[in-house]
Design a protein around this motif. Structure first.
Motif, mmCIF file in Angstrom:
data_model
loop_
_atom_site.group_PDB
_atom_site.id
_atom_site.type_symbol
_atom_site.label_atom_id
_atom_site.label_comp_id
_atom_site.label_asym_id
_atom_site.label_seq_id
_atom_site.Cartn_x
_atom_site.Cartn_y
_atom_site.Cartn_z
ATOM 1 N N HIS A 1 3.049 0.289 -8.095
ATOM 2 C CA HIS A 1 3.423 1.635 -7.699
ATOM 3 C C HIS A 1 2.385 2.225 -6.754
ATOM 4 N N LEU A 2 2.831 3.171 -5.927
ATOM 5 C CA LEU A 2 1.914 3.930 -5.089
ATOM 6 C C LEU A 2 1.100 4.900 -5.933
ATOM 7 N N VAL A 3 -0.051 5.286 -5.412
ATOM 8 C CA VAL A 3 -0.870 6.311 -6.056
ATOM 9 C C VAL A 3 -1.187 7.403 -5.041
ATOM 10 N N ASP A 4 -1.330 8.600 -5.553
ATOM 11 C CA ASP A 4 -1.747 9.749 -4.757
ATOM 12 C C ASP A 4 -3.252 9.924 -4.998
ATOM 13 N N ILE A 5 -4.073 9.735 -3.949
ATOM 14 C CA ILE A 5 -5.531 9.784 -4.087
ATOM 15 C C ILE A 5 -6.090 10.983 -3.334
ATOM 16 N N ASP A 6 -6.820 11.814 -4.061
ATOM 17 C CA ASP A 6 -7.583 12.929 -3.483
ATOM 18 C C ASP A 6 -9.021 12.426 -3.337
ATOM 19 N N TYR A 7 -9.529 12.355 -2.098
ATOM 20 C CA TYR A 7 -10.732 11.559 -1.811
ATOM 21 C C TYR A 7 -11.725 12.334 -0.951
ATOM 22 N N ASN A 8 -13.013 12.201 -1.278
ATOM 23 C CA ASN A 8 -14.095 12.728 -0.448
ATOM 24 C C ASN A 8 -14.587 11.617 0.473
ATOM 25 N N SER A 9 -14.372 11.755 1.763
ATOM 26 C CA SER A 9 -14.791 10.719 2.701
ATOM 27 C C SER A 9 -16.311 10.746 2.855
ATOM 28 N N PRO A 10 -16.919 9.655 3.366
ATOM 29 C CA PRO A 10 -18.377 9.635 3.578
ATOM 30 C C PRO A 10 -18.862 10.739 4.508
ATOM 31 N N ARG A 11 -17.979 11.249 5.369
ATOM 32 C CA ARG A 11 -18.366 12.316 6.296
ATOM 33 C C ARG A 11 -18.256 13.698 5.660
ATOM 34 N N GLY A 12 -17.823 13.736 4.400
ATOM 35 C CA GLY A 12 -17.730 15.015 3.709
ATOM 36 C C GLY A 12 -16.379 15.678 3.788
ATOM 37 N N ASN A 13 -15.401 15.026 4.427
ATOM 38 C CA ASN A 13 -14.058 15.587 4.531
ATOM 39 C C ASN A 13 -13.240 15.268 3.290
ATOM 40 N N ARG A 14 -12.386 16.186 2.886
ATOM 41 C CA ARG A 14 -11.486 15.977 1.751
ATOM 42 C C ARG A 14 -10.161 15.468 2.309
ATOM 43 N N VAL A 15 -9.739 14.269 1.912
ATOM 44 C CA VAL A 15 -8.493 13.680 2.415
ATOM 45 C C VAL A 15 -7.561 13.423 1.247
ATOM 46 N N HIS A 16 -6.275 13.373 1.570
ATOM 47 C CA HIS A 16 -5.251 13.269 0.529
ATOM 48 C C HIS A 16 -4.156 12.357 1.063
ATOM 49 N N HIS A 17 -4.030 11.139 0.498
ATOM 50 C CA HIS A 17 -3.055 10.174 1.016
ATOM 51 C C HIS A 17 -2.411 9.409 -0.136
ATOM 52 N N HIS A 18 -1.281 8.768 0.204
ATOM 53 C CA HIS A 18 -0.616 7.860 -0.725
ATOM 54 C C HIS A 18 -0.978 6.427 -0.345
ATOM 55 N N TYR A 19 -1.369 5.629 -1.346
ATOM 56 C CA TYR A 19 -1.786 4.251 -1.121
ATOM 57 C C TYR A 19 -1.124 3.308 -2.122
ATOM 58 N N LEU A 20 -1.004 2.055 -1.733
ATOM 59 C CA LEU A 20 -0.675 0.998 -2.678
ATOM 60 C C LEU A 20 -1.990 0.327 -3.059
#
Length: 318
Positions: A154-173
């Motif tokens: 199944h896909l997952v919804d990931i709320d992620y802090n990038s190394p540059r400090g940006n907050r990103v939100h994507h769907h991944y397998l």
């Protein structure tokens, strides 16, 4: 303690499958099964011991090998094995792969067994001190959600802090979890939901994930994560020469176990090892090569050699 390195790793599982299969095999059949289930260098370690009879586990009749062990063979755990397992349970990383019921059952099974070692008895002088916090409940929840989604595809919804400090939100397998010994961190190999015509392997640090939610949705098209990772490799692999003294070959295979590699024997005690890697792996691989010792010589590629020389010059100046 070599007993444990054979019992609880890939080679034990591989040999168990060979020995309990029930069918006669040619040496080519054995080679093919080792290639499917083992590592790139497994043939170098296992085939000579079977052919020479050093591992007295098969009866040979012409070109056929017959197992000396029946298919229903079972071996009860010794006190030493239980002590080893109890030590593994005390490692917080082991708990990431167990739900509470599984962990409780294992602790009950092992009872008052004294662990063979305790985590506090080890001092790691060659890895970073700021590793992942494996006891953090949010981290454990995210990790187990990834594990479950990998099994269900199944896909997952990931709320992620990038190394540059940006907050990103994507769907991944989520496709694979990998542990970095040098960084003491887990990382995820995943494929993004968008742009199915331009699939590529994304690498995300589990410790940077703020929240992971499993979705009741599949990607909709097949993913070969191994092919995507290979696609990201540099054209030229790292080429090492290994002089097999002081058990250097075995130590090198363990040291670089998390990399795709191809190892060939050059002469009686010399081996060539090709390690395939990409830009995101480069710095960590460079540090690992430098920390290994004098039994390894870097022969190429030029990019890696240049970075190695630069690092050594900086160290000399310090």
């Amino acid at each position: 303690m070599e007993f444990f390195s054979e019992i609880y790793n890939c080679y034990y599982q591989l040999l168990r499958h060979l020995l309990t299969g029930g069918d006669a095999m040619t040496i080519q059949d054995i080679r093919e099964q080792i290639s499917r289930e083992g590592f790139g260098e497994s043939l170098l370690s296992i085939i000579p011991k079977i052919e020479s009879g050093e591992w007295n586990l098969f009866e040979r009749d012409g070109d056929l090998y017959y197992s000396k062990i029946s298919s229903d063979f079972a071996l009860p755990l010794s006190h030493l094995q239980k002590s080893y397992l109890k030590a593994l349970l005390s490692d917080p990383r082991t708990g990431l792969f167990l739900d509470p019921d599984q962990a409780a059952s294992l602790h009950t099974l092992l009872g008052d067994t004294i662990p063979l070692w305790k985590p506090g008895q080890f001092f790691y002088f060659d890895r970073f001190t700021q590793g992942d916090d494996y006891s953090d409940e949010k981290y454990r929840h995210n990790f187990r959600t990834l594990l479950h989604a990998m099994k269900t595809k199944h896909l997952v919804d990931i709320d992620y802090n990038s190394p540059r400090g940006n907050r990103v939100h994507h769907h991944y397998l989520p496709c694979r979890l990998e542990y970095s010994i040098k960084n003491d961190k887990f990382r995820l190999f995943a494929v993004g939901k968008n742009r199915p015509d331009r699939q590529r392997a994304e690498i995300l640090n589990v410790g940077r994930m703020q929240d992971v939610t499993e979705l009741d949705e599949a990607l909709g098209h097949p993913v070969d994560i191994n092919a995507l990772i290979r696609k990201s490799y540099y054209k030229e692999p790292l080429r090492l020469r290994i002089i097999n003294r002081r058990n250097a070959l075995e130590r090198a295979m363990l040291h670089f176990a998390n990399y795709e590699k191809n190892t060939t024997k050059i002469d009686e005690d010399t081996y060539e090892c090709l390690i395939y890697y990409n830009q995101k792996m480069e710095t960590e691989l460079l540090i690992e090569v430098m920390s290994f010792g004098p039994m390894i010589t870097v022969l190429g590629n030029e990019r890696f050699l240049s970075q190695l020389k630069s690092r050594l010059q900086k160290q000399r100046c310090l």
